[in-house]
Design an enzyme around this catalytic site. Structure first.
Site, mmCIF file in Angstrom:
data_model
loop_
_atom_site.group_PDB
_atom_site.id
_atom_site.type_symbol
_atom_site.label_atom_id
_atom_site.label_comp_id
_atom_site.label_asym_id
_atom_site.label_seq_id
_atom_site.Cartn_x
_atom_site.Cartn_y
_atom_site.Cartn_z
ATOM 1 C CD GLU A 164 -2.619 1.269 -0.076
ATOM 2 O OE1 GLU A 164 -3.283 0.332 -0.532
ATOM 3 O OE2 GLU A 164 -2.485 2.357 -0.680
ATOM 4 C CE LYS A 223 4.948 0.931 1.760
ATOM 5 N NZ LYS A 223 4.158 2.128 1.566
ATOM 6 C CB CYS A 279 5.865 3.627 7.268
ATOM 7 S SG CYS A 279 4.384 2.692 7.705
HETATM 8 N N1 LIG Z 1 0.016 3.666 8.248
HETATM 9 C C1 LIG Z 1 0.258 3.865 6.981
HETATM 10 O O1 LIG Z 1 0.052 4.953 6.463
HETATM 11 C C2 LIG Z 1 0.772 2.771 6.101
HETATM 12 C C3 LIG Z 1 1.123 1.545 6.627
HETATM 13 N N2 LIG Z 1 1.577 0.539 5.797
HETATM 14 C C4 LIG Z 1 1.888 -0.774 6.330
HETATM 15 O O2 LIG Z 1 0.639 -1.444 6.583
HETATM 16 C C5 LIG Z 1 0.738 -2.287 7.736
HETATM 17 C C6 LIG Z 1 -0.338 -1.904 8.750
HETATM 18 O O3 LIG Z 1 -0.099 -0.587 9.162
HETATM 19 P P1 LIG Z 1 -1.180 0.230 10.020
HETATM 20 O O4 LIG Z 1 -2.530 -0.002 9.433
HETATM 21 O O5 LIG Z 1 -0.659 1.608 10.128
HETATM 22 O O6 LIG Z 1 -1.073 -0.532 11.416
HETATM 23 P P2 LIG Z 1 -2.066 -0.428 12.661
HETATM 24 O O7 LIG Z 1 -1.263 -0.718 13.856
HETATM 25 O O8 LIG Z 1 -2.853 0.852 12.581
HETATM 26 O O9 LIG Z 1 -3.116 -1.626 12.413
HETATM 27 C C7 LIG Z 1 -2.785 -2.977 12.473
HETATM 28 C C8 LIG Z 1 -3.942 -3.730 13.129
HETATM 29 O O10 LIG Z 1 -3.703 -5.137 13.022
HETATM 30 C C9 LIG Z 1 -4.290 -5.756 14.156
HETATM 31 N N3 LIG Z 1 -3.764 -7.123 14.309
HETATM 32 C C10 LIG Z 1 -2.494 -7.499 14.574
HETATM 33 N N4 LIG Z 1 -2.397 -8.840 14.579
HETATM 34 C C11 LIG Z 1 -3.649 -9.339 14.336
HETATM 35 C C12 LIG Z 1 -4.185 -10.645 14.200
HETATM 36 N N5 LIG Z 1 -3.426 -11.713 14.309
HETATM 37 N N6 LIG Z 1 -5.501 -10.776 13.942
HETATM 38 C C13 LIG Z 1 -6.290 -9.689 13.809
HETATM 39 N N7 LIG Z 1 -5.827 -8.410 13.910
HETATM 40 C C14 LIG Z 1 -4.518 -8.241 14.163
HETATM 41 C C15 LIG Z 1 -3.923 -4.819 15.296
HETATM 42 O O11 LIG Z 1 -4.757 -5.019 16.404
HETATM 43 C C16 LIG Z 1 -4.106 -3.449 14.622
HETATM 44 O O12 LIG Z 1 -5.391 -2.899 14.860
HETATM 45 C C17 LIG Z 1 2.179 -2.119 8.247
HETATM 46 O O13 LIG Z 1 2.958 -3.144 7.698
HETATM 47 C C18 LIG Z 1 2.605 -0.787 7.662
HETATM 48 O O14 LIG Z 1 3.995 -0.738 7.451
HETATM 49 C C19 LIG Z 1 1.666 0.732 4.452
HETATM 50 C C20 LIG Z 1 1.314 1.915 3.878
HETATM 51 C C21 LIG Z 1 0.830 3.037 4.652
HETATM 52 O O1 LIG Z 2 4.311 3.232 4.092
HETATM 53 C C1 LIG Z 2 3.759 4.179 4.607
HETATM 54 O O2 LIG Z 2 3.379 4.220 5.782
HETATM 55 C C2 LIG Z 2 3.538 5.453 3.861
HETATM 56 O O3 LIG Z 2 4.614 6.340 4.269
HETATM 57 C C3 LIG Z 2 4.535 7.661 3.728
HETATM 58 O O4 LIG Z 2 3.309 8.266 4.099
HETATM 59 P P1 LIG Z 2 3.088 8.959 5.526
HETATM 60 O O5 LIG Z 2 4.187 8.556 6.440
HETATM 61 O O6 LIG Z 2 1.703 8.676 5.919
HETATM 62 O O7 LIG Z 2 3.172 10.521 5.235
HETATM 63 P P2 LIG Z 2 4.182 11.409 4.361
HETATM 64 O O8 LIG Z 2 3.395 12.441 3.681
HETATM 65 O O9 LIG Z 2 5.059 10.589 3.512
HETATM 66 O O10 LIG Z 2 5.060 12.133 5.464
HETATM 67 C C4 LIG Z 2 5.989 11.434 6.256
HETATM 68 C C5 LIG Z 2 6.755 12.407 7.123
HETATM 69 O O11 LIG Z 2 7.658 13.186 6.341
HETATM 70 C C6 LIG Z 2 7.456 14.558 6.597
HETATM 71 N N1 LIG Z 2 7.746 15.330 5.369
HETATM 72 C C7 LIG Z 2 7.171 14.983 4.198
HETATM 73 C C8 LIG Z 2 7.448 15.689 3.060
HETATM 74 C C9 LIG Z 2 8.332 16.757 3.100
HETATM 75 O O12 LIG Z 2 8.632 17.444 2.084
HETATM 76 N N2 LIG Z 2 8.897 17.081 4.281
HETATM 77 C C10 LIG Z 2 8.633 16.387 5.429
HETATM 78 O O13 LIG Z 2 9.173 16.706 6.500
HETATM 79 C C11 LIG Z 2 5.991 14.648 7.022
HETATM 80 O O14 LIG Z 2 5.739 15.814 7.756
HETATM 81 C C12 LIG Z 2 5.860 13.396 7.855
HETATM 82 O O15 LIG Z 2 6.336 13.606 9.152
HETATM 83 C C13 LIG Z 2 4.560 7.573 2.199
HETATM 84 O O16 LIG Z 2 4.399 8.881 1.661
HETATM 85 C C14 LIG Z 2 3.449 6.660 1.685
HETATM 86 O O17 LIG Z 2 3.555 6.514 0.276
HETATM 87 C C15 LIG Z 2 3.585 5.289 2.347
HETATM 88 O O18 LIG Z 2 2.536 4.441 1.928
#
Ligand SMILES: NC(=O)C1=CN([C@@H]2O[C@H](COP(=O)(O)OP(=O)(O)OC[C@H]3O[C@@H](n4cnc5c(N)ncnc54)[C@H](O)[C@@H]3O)[C@@H](O)[C@H]2O)C=CC1
Ligand SMILES: O=C(O)[C@H]1O[C@H](OP(=O)(O)OP(=O)(O)OC[C@H]2O[C@@H](n3ccc(=O)[nH]c3=O)[C@H](O)[C@@H]2O)[C@H](O)[C@@H](O)[C@@H]1O
Length: 479
Positions: A164, A223, A279
């Protein structure tokens, strides 16, 4: 004969699972989507009739939930039932940095992924497509496959990677208008047929050309690479910001000048107090760990430097506050505007604010916080968590007793109370509302000299200096 209805289960109802599945459900009314989580409170919040209580704050999310929830989108704690019903299972659980044992402070902790893989193996009652949505080390699909096959040989499992790329604060727009969707599969007939199934879901709302198909390992590693490259841009411009402050150059002017070069591009060049979020740091540390594992120490060091530069930037910001306030902040009121790691989210994981506060607390500053979306208990818990697991940053930091943290840190529902009688203001998040405050009134109610440390460069030096503030942004200085 009518076509069999497709069922999707997503394990993990977090910042990714919740919004991603909601958008899929919105665009695919003929598919039933169940989002399951072991965290009962989180599921209750997703089911709350008051949409202001959803566990994730994202602009546009409420509207999507309103449309799909109860129709073909369901939130439940019934992991077993959801696995049984599903044809396709997305794994969207957390993959944090390990805080114990081998790889502590570097490797991704895959215990949640392993646990839910074992649950899939245990409860599956037929063939399943298993999709990695979580961010994982390259070659994890192999481990997932081995666990699934070891536990149960009666059913066939096809494992795909579909990382994602959404960013928090813009998650719905990122999902609705994704630059691309990446799906990795192996080239077996099962793999290719599963890939087409997943692709057809996204093709409900995205043009076919935006769905990229690669092998599984390229998808997994793309990713980590994307996050590493994005974070590297922020660390690169932050490194230049330090040089600007010594030379009279202005980092905003530099970003603009270099960003107009189409080979460089203008995005992700905003100098700041440092990147946060759950992340960037964890994924780069994971990449670094993988490089060491594959005996590539030079490559590991190259990427690790991105995190070190980020630590340097957060530390530099905090040290500058102490130095400017006559070398001590002990007993002084330092007001924080913003605690979330960026605007338009309630997520505080790895926010620069936590590190800056931690550093100032070492000097016994009083920290007064206002963030439009973060509550008091979250702020305290973030600080206590950092004190407990402080490996990447300074090891010689003192951990304060919880009562002292609670005594020194106060969180407000109203910005003007948080800012009243402050010795200095630190802007840690770029919330739009901060720009429209009555800065004259804020100045009148502060101790003088009234310092503002703008970690996001959202205010202008001219306006702030005219009022009387001693204003410092990132990457520009009055020499
Ligand atoms: N937060 C973000 O913006 C992004 C996160 N990712 C990736 O996506 C993954 C998830 O990230 P988030 O959604 O931020 O994490 P999160 O911590 O918000 O959500 C994960 C959820 O999984 C649940 N969980 C864990 N083990 C479980 C199980 N065995 N059965 C059922 N539920 C279970 C937890 O209780 C929790 O609510 C991570 O690998 C992260 O690196 C990728 C892109 C963007
Ligand atoms: O794997 C993930 O979790 C995600 O991580 C980032 O998304 P996110 O961390 O939600 O937000 P960003 O907009 O990337 O910002 C990350 C951090 O960098 C900082 N940032 C960003 C841009 C910039 O120019 N300067 C800067 O300081 C932001 O303030 C923030 O603290 C990536 O942008 C997503 O594509 C990815 O899916």
């Amino acid at each position: 004969m009518s076509k069999k209805k497709l069922y999707i289960a997503c394990i993990g109802a977090g910042y990714v699972g919740g919004p991603t599945m909601s958008v899929i459900a919105k665009h695919c009314p003929e598919i039933d989507v169940e989002v399951v989580d072991v965290n009962k409170d989180r599921i209750n919040a997703w089911n709350d009739s008051n949409l202001d209580n959803l566990p994730v704050y994202e602009p546009g999310l409420k509207e999507v939930i309103q449309k799909a929830r109860g129709r073909n989108l369901f939130f439940t704690t019934d992991v077993k039932g959801a696995i049984e019903r599903a044809d396709i299972i997305f794994i969207s659980v957390n993959t944090p940095t390990k805080v114990y044992g081998e790889g502590k402070g570097m490797a991704a902790d895959l215990k949640y992924v392993e646990l839910c893989t074992r649950q899939i193996a245990k409860y599956s009652n037929g063939d399943k497509i298993v999709v990695e949505k979580s961010t994982l080390p390259v070659r994890t699909a192999e481990s997932i496959r081995r666990i699934l096959e070891a536990e149960d040989s009666k059913h066939s499992f096809t494992v795909l990677s579909n990382p994602e790329f959404l960013a928090e604060g813009t998650a719905i727009d990122d999902l609705e208008n994704a630059d691309r969707v990446l799906i990795g599969s192996d080239e077996t007939p099962f793999g290719l047929s599963a890939l087409e199934k997943i692709s057809s879901i996204y093709e409900h709302w995205l043009p076919k050309e935006r769905v990229l198909k690669t092998n599984v390992w390229s998808s997994e590693l793309s990713k980590l690479t994307a996050n590493a490259m994005l974070a590297q841009r922020v660390s690169s411009i932050n490194a230049i910001s330090a040089l600007c402050e010594q030379t009279g150059a202005d980092v905003a002017e530099i970003s603009h000048a270099i960003g107009m070069d189409s080979r460089i591009g203008s995005k992700f060049l905003n100098a700041s107090v440092g990147f946060g979020g759950s992340c960037f740091q964890k994924d780069i540390l994971n990449l670094t760990y993988l490089c060491r594992y594959f005996n590539l120490p030079e490559v590991a060091e190259y990427w690790e430097q991105v995190v070190k530069m980020n630590d340097y930037q957060k530390n530099r910001f905090a040290n500058n506050i102490i130095k400017t306030l006559f070398n001590t902040v002990s007993g002084k009121k330092i007001s924080f505007l913003g605690w979330a790691f960026k605007k338009d989210t309630n997520d505080t994981r790895e926010s620069a604010a936590i590190y800056v506060a931690d550093k100032l607390l070492q000097d016994r500053a009083e920290i007064h916080v206002y963030d439009p979306k973060v509550n008091s208990e979250q702020v305290i818990q973030d600080l206590l968590y950092l004190q407990k697991y402080r490996f990447v940053n300074n090891h010689d930091f003192e951990s304060l007793p919880e009562e002292e943290v609670r005594d020194l840190v106060k969180v407000y529902n109203d910005p003007y109370s948080a800012l009243k009688d402050a010795h200095a203001i630190a802007i840690l998040t770029e919330w739009d509302e901060f720009k429209s405050y009555n800065w004259q009134e804020i100045y009148d109610n502060m101790h003088k000299p009234a310092f503002v440390f703008d970690g996001r460069n959202i205010l202008t030096r001219t306006m702030m200096s005219k009022i009387g503030f001693k204003y410092q942004g990132i990457g520009s200085a009055e020499l």
